[in-house]
Motif scaffolding. Structure first.
Motif, PDB file in Angstrom:
ATOM      1  N   VAL A 155       0.821  -1.206   0.000  1.00 43.72           N
ATOM      2  CA  VAL A 155       0.000   0.000   0.000  1.00 43.72           C
ATOM      3  C   VAL A 155       0.858   1.260   0.000  1.00 43.72           C
ATOM      4  CG1 VAL A 155      -1.732   1.282   1.350  1.00 43.72           C
ATOM      5  CG2 VAL A 155      -1.934  -1.191   1.092  1.00 43.72           C
ATOM      6  N   GLY A 156       2.099   1.159   0.499  1.00 46.60           N
ATOM      7  CA  GLY A 156       2.983   2.307   0.530  1.00 46.60           C
ATOM      8  C   GLY A 156       3.086   2.987   1.878  1.00 46.60           C
ATOM      9  N   TYR A 157       2.451   2.414   2.886  1.00 45.86           N
ATOM     10  CA  TYR A 157       2.479   2.967   4.235  1.00 45.86           C
ATOM     11  C   TYR A 157       2.857   1.880   5.230  1.00 45.86           C
ATOM     12  CZ  TYR A 157       0.079   7.130   2.489  1.00 45.86           C
ATOM     13  OH  TYR A 157      -0.238   8.274   1.791  1.00 45.86           O
ATOM     14  N   THR A 158       3.379   2.323   6.372  1.00 47.82           N
ATOM     15  CA  THR A 158       3.647   1.439   7.495  1.00 47.82           C
ATOM     16  C   THR A 158       2.756   1.861   8.652  1.00 47.82           C
ATOM     17  OG1 THR A 158       5.937   1.087   6.826  1.00 47.82           O
ATOM     18  CG2 THR A 158       5.396   0.626   9.120  1.00 47.82           C
ATOM     19  N   ALA A 159       2.169   0.886   9.334  1.00 49.34           N
ATOM     20  CA  ALA A 159       1.354   1.150  10.523  1.00 49.34           C
ATOM     21  C   ALA A 159       2.154   0.778  11.764  1.00 49.34           C
ATOM     22  CB  ALA A 159       0.060   0.349  10.471  1.00 49.34           C
ATOM     23  N   PRO A 178       0.472  15.655   6.210  1.00 47.46           N
ATOM     24  CA  PRO A 178       1.127  15.247   4.954  1.00 47.46           C
ATOM     25  C   PRO A 178       1.844  13.905   5.127  1.00 47.46           C
ATOM     26  CG  PRO A 178       1.664  17.526   5.527  1.00 47.46           C
ATOM     27  CD  PRO A 178       1.013  16.933   6.726  1.00 47.46           C
ATOM     28  N   GLY A 179       1.394  12.911   4.414  1.00 50.14           N
ATOM     29  CA  GLY A 179       2.065  11.619   4.403  1.00 50.14           C
ATOM     30  C   GLY A 179       1.862  10.765   5.627  1.00 50.14           C
ATOM     31  N   ALA A 180       0.992  11.169   6.558  1.00 50.63           N
ATOM     32  CA  ALA A 180       0.812  10.383   7.779  1.00 50.63           C
ATOM     33  C   ALA A 180      -0.498  10.764   8.468  1.00 50.63           C
ATOM     34  CB  ALA A 180       1.979  10.589   8.733  1.00 50.63           C
ATOM     35  N   HIS A 181      -0.996   9.874   9.305  1.00 50.64           N
ATOM     36  CA  HIS A 181      -2.070  10.229  10.225  1.00 50.64           C
ATOM     37  C   HIS A 181      -1.916   9.419  11.502  1.00 50.64           C
ATOM     38  CE1 HIS A 181      -4.167   6.598   8.659  1.00 50.64           C
ATOM     39  NE2 HIS A 181      -4.902   6.660   9.761  1.00 50.64           N
ATOM     40  N   VAL A 182      -2.482   9.931  12.575  1.00 50.98           N
ATOM     41  CA  VAL A 182      -2.372   9.325  13.895  1.00 50.98           C
ATOM     42  C   VAL A 182      -3.776   9.161  14.458  1.00 50.98           C
ATOM     43  CG1 VAL A 182      -1.461   9.601  16.238  1.00 50.98           C
ATOM     44  CG2 VAL A 182      -0.113  10.382  14.268  1.00 50.98           C
ATOM     45  N   VAL A 183      -4.045   7.978  15.020  1.00 51.84           N
ATOM     46  CA  VAL A 183      -5.347   7.683  15.617  1.00 51.84           C
ATOM     47  C   VAL A 183      -5.133   7.258  17.063  1.00 51.84           C
ATOM     48  CG1 VAL A 183      -7.478   6.321  15.446  1.00 51.84           C
ATOM     49  CG2 VAL A 183      -6.163   6.849  13.372  1.00 51.84           C
ATOM     50  N   ALA A 184      -5.932   7.831  17.971  1.00 49.51           N
ATOM     51  CA  ALA A 184      -5.885   7.435  19.372  1.00 49.51           C
ATOM     52  C   ALA A 184      -7.306   7.296  19.885  1.00 49.51           C
ATOM     53  CB  ALA A 184      -5.120   8.460  20.199  1.00 49.51           C
ATOM     54  N   ASN A 192      -5.441   3.158  22.952  1.00 49.80           N
ATOM     55  CA  ASN A 192      -4.918   2.469  21.774  1.00 49.80           C
ATOM     56  C   ASN A 192      -4.432   3.501  20.762  1.00 49.80           C
ATOM     57  OD1 ASN A 192      -4.865  -0.387  20.478  1.00 49.80           O
ATOM     58  ND2 ASN A 192      -5.516   0.971  18.839  1.00 49.80           N
ATOM     59  N   LEU A 193      -3.259   3.254  20.241  1.00 48.79           N
ATOM     60  CA  LEU A 193      -2.600   4.207  19.355  1.00 48.79           C
ATOM     61  C   LEU A 193      -2.214   3.526  18.054  1.00 48.79           C
ATOM     62  CD1 LEU A 193      -1.228   7.018  19.003  1.00 48.79           C
ATOM     63  CD2 LEU A 193       0.781   6.040  20.123  1.00 48.79           C
ATOM     64  N   VAL A 194      -2.544   4.163  16.944  1.00 45.53           N
ATOM     65  CA  VAL A 194      -2.149   3.692  15.617  1.00 45.53           C
ATOM     66  C   VAL A 194      -1.561   4.875  14.853  1.00 45.53           C
ATOM     67  CG1 VAL A 194      -2.869   2.596  13.469  1.00 45.53           C
ATOM     68  CG2 VAL A 194      -4.045   2.011  15.610  1.00 45.53           C
ATOM     69  N   VAL A 195      -0.376   4.697  14.331  1.00 47.86           N
ATOM     70  CA  VAL A 195       0.289   5.711  13.532  1.00 47.86           C
ATOM     71  C   VAL A 195       0.534   5.120  12.149  1.00 47.86           C
ATOM     72  CG1 VAL A 195       2.345   7.149  13.280  1.00 47.86           C
ATOM     73  CG2 VAL A 195       1.404   6.693  15.568  1.00 47.86           C
ATOM     74  N   VAL A 196       0.037   5.768  11.128  1.00 46.18           N
ATOM     75  CA  VAL A 196       0.219   5.305   9.751  1.00 46.18           C
ATOM     76  C   VAL A 196       1.031   6.360   9.014  1.00 46.18           C
ATOM     77  CG1 VAL A 196      -0.911   4.682   7.589  1.00 46.18           C
ATOM     78  CG2 VAL A 196      -1.919   3.983   9.775  1.00 46.18           C
ATOM     79  N   ALA A 197       2.150   5.956   8.437  1.00 47.37           N
ATOM     80  CA  ALA A 197       3.043   6.929   7.819  1.00 47.37           C
ATOM     81  C   ALA A 197       3.783   6.311   6.644  1.00 47.37           C
ATOM     82  CB  ALA A 197       4.054   7.441   8.851  1.00 47.37           C
ATOM     83  N   ARG A 198       4.182   7.168   5.733  1.00 43.99           N
ATOM     84  CA  ARG A 198       5.085   6.720   4.675  1.00 43.99           C
ATOM     85  C   ARG A 198       6.444   6.424   5.284  1.00 43.99           C
ATOM     86  NH1 ARG A 198       2.937   6.842  -0.173  1.00 43.99           N
ATOM     87  NH2 ARG A 198       1.312   8.344  -0.731  1.00 43.99           N
ATOM     88  N   PRO A 199       7.189   5.500   4.709  1.00 44.27           N
ATOM     89  CA  PRO A 199       8.517   5.192   5.253  1.00 44.27           C
ATOM     90  C   PRO A 199       9.380   6.447   5.370  1.00 44.27           C
ATOM     91  CG  PRO A 199       7.896   3.565   3.603  1.00 44.27           C
ATOM     92  CD  PRO A 199       6.845   4.648   3.554  1.00 44.27           C
ATOM     93  N   GLY A 200      10.030   6.598   6.506  1.00 48.26           N
ATOM     94  CA  GLY A 200      10.930   7.720   6.718  1.00 48.26           C
ATOM     95  C   GLY A 200      10.290   8.953   7.310  1.00 48.26           C
ATOM     96  N   GLU A 201       8.958   8.955   7.516  1.00 51.76           N
ATOM     97  CA  GLU A 201       8.294  10.114   8.115  1.00 51.76           C
ATOM     98  C   GLU A 201       8.797  10.336   9.539  1.00 51.76           C
ATOM     99  OE1 GLU A 201       6.469  13.268   9.034  1.00 51.76           O
ATOM    100  OE2 GLU A 201       6.001  12.498   7.034  1.00 51.76           O
TER     101      GLU A 201
END
Length: 325
Positions: A155-159, A178-184, A192-201
């Protein structure tokens, strides 16, 4: 696979597989579940269950009241300063509109509640010959390989995930950037925490509290999906949930769609084409919206981002009717 037992064999004791076992039992159909893991997880991360899922589980007699919370709202916030972009009420508003709550809980607690009603589960086992096989074994499905050998698509993202011990607010909060979002969101006993970002963010320039949350989520995995199957079934084999229609997690609907599949299947045991016809358009619509969310959630600042923010500000609970009703 037309050999072996006559009872349905469910491969995978995840949310979809266990819900299918409970649904089959409710229709008087005995089945067996095999799971390659040695046991159900004792702990783990959180999960959001929207009302289209909780309505089904309640109808199957799965009681989650003691192990779940009902967040009061979902808030969308800006990456750089935490400014509120939009708020959708959950809590009593969801229960009133859809007849069932929006819950947050630990995935392990959900699995235990399902397993208590699922009948025979054999751990440390995998696919074996059976007359009717239900593949509920997820993104890396062995059963799906019987239908199509296609590989994974990045998909191009890491969780990145974490469960923090501190109590959080009563809302599901999503910060878009830009290139990421954070869910809590709150779950019993933690956040519960989820961070989804492009590699290197690196989250440079993000709002300080959000940057601190992003640093706390250290266990990551690449998000992957698969190309759509030509068909979900063949020769007494059918797949459900992520084995049939994996989708990125941007709508928090993957588990809910597996639950919807599982609930629909018992009425179509003799007509798998009918099952697919009943479920595929809905699952594909949700998957397409999830893919679109992956684009909209991660826009760089600019004109398209401002139009997105205007849509978020104007949205409300009725806009979720297509998903939750």
């Amino acid at each position: 696979m037309r050999c072996g037992t006559t009872e349905p064999l469910i491969v995978g004791a995840g949310i979809g597989g266990l819900t299918a076992a409970v649904a089959l039992a409710a229709h008087g159909v005995p089945c067996e579940v095999v799971e390659r893991a040695p046991s159900l997880p004792a702990a783990g991360y959180g999960i959001q269950l929207p009302p289209n899922a909780t309505r089904i589980l309640a109808g199957l007699g799965v009681d989650l009241d003691a192990v779940s919370l009902q967040p009061s709202a979902r808030e969308i916030r800006r990456w750089s300063d935490g400014a509120l972009l939009g708020r959708i009420p959950l809590g009593p508003a969801v229960r009133s509109r859809y007849g069932s709550p929006y819950l947050t809980l630990r995935r392990a607690d959900l699995l235990r509640a399902l397993a208590a009603r699922a009948g025979r589960i054999h751990f440390g086992q995998t696919l074996r010959p059976a007359s009717f096989v239900i593949g509920a074994d997820g993104l890396h499905s062995t059963v799906r390989g019987l239908l199509d050998p296609g590989g994974l698509v990045d998909v191009g993202y890491t969780a990145y995930r974490a469960v923090l011990p501190q109590a959080g607010s009563s809302v599901v909060t999503v910060w878009l950037g830009p290139g990421a979002h954070v869910v809590a969101y709150p779950i019993p006993g933690g956040l519960n925490l989820v961070v989804v970002a492009r590699p290197g963010e690196r989250f440079g320039g993000w709002h300080g509290p959000v940057r601190a949350l992003a640093k706390a989520a250290t266990r990551g995995f690449a998000l992957r999906t698969r190309a759509p199957l030509p068909a979900w079934h063949r020769d007494g084999v059918v797949v459900i949930g992520d084995a049939a229609h994996p989708m990125p997690p941007f709508l928090a609907q993957g588990a809910a769609q597996a639950i919807e599949d599982a609930a629909a299947l018992p009425s179509h045991l003799g007509d798998l084409a009918g099952f697919e016809a009943a479920r595929r358009p809905r699952a594909e619509r949700v998957a397409a919206a999830s893919v679109a969310g992956g684009h909209e959630y991660h826009l760089p600042d600019g004109a398209e981002q401002r139009r997105r923010d205007e849509r978020i500000a104007a949205s409300g609970l009725p806009g979720q009717d297509w998903l939750y009703a």
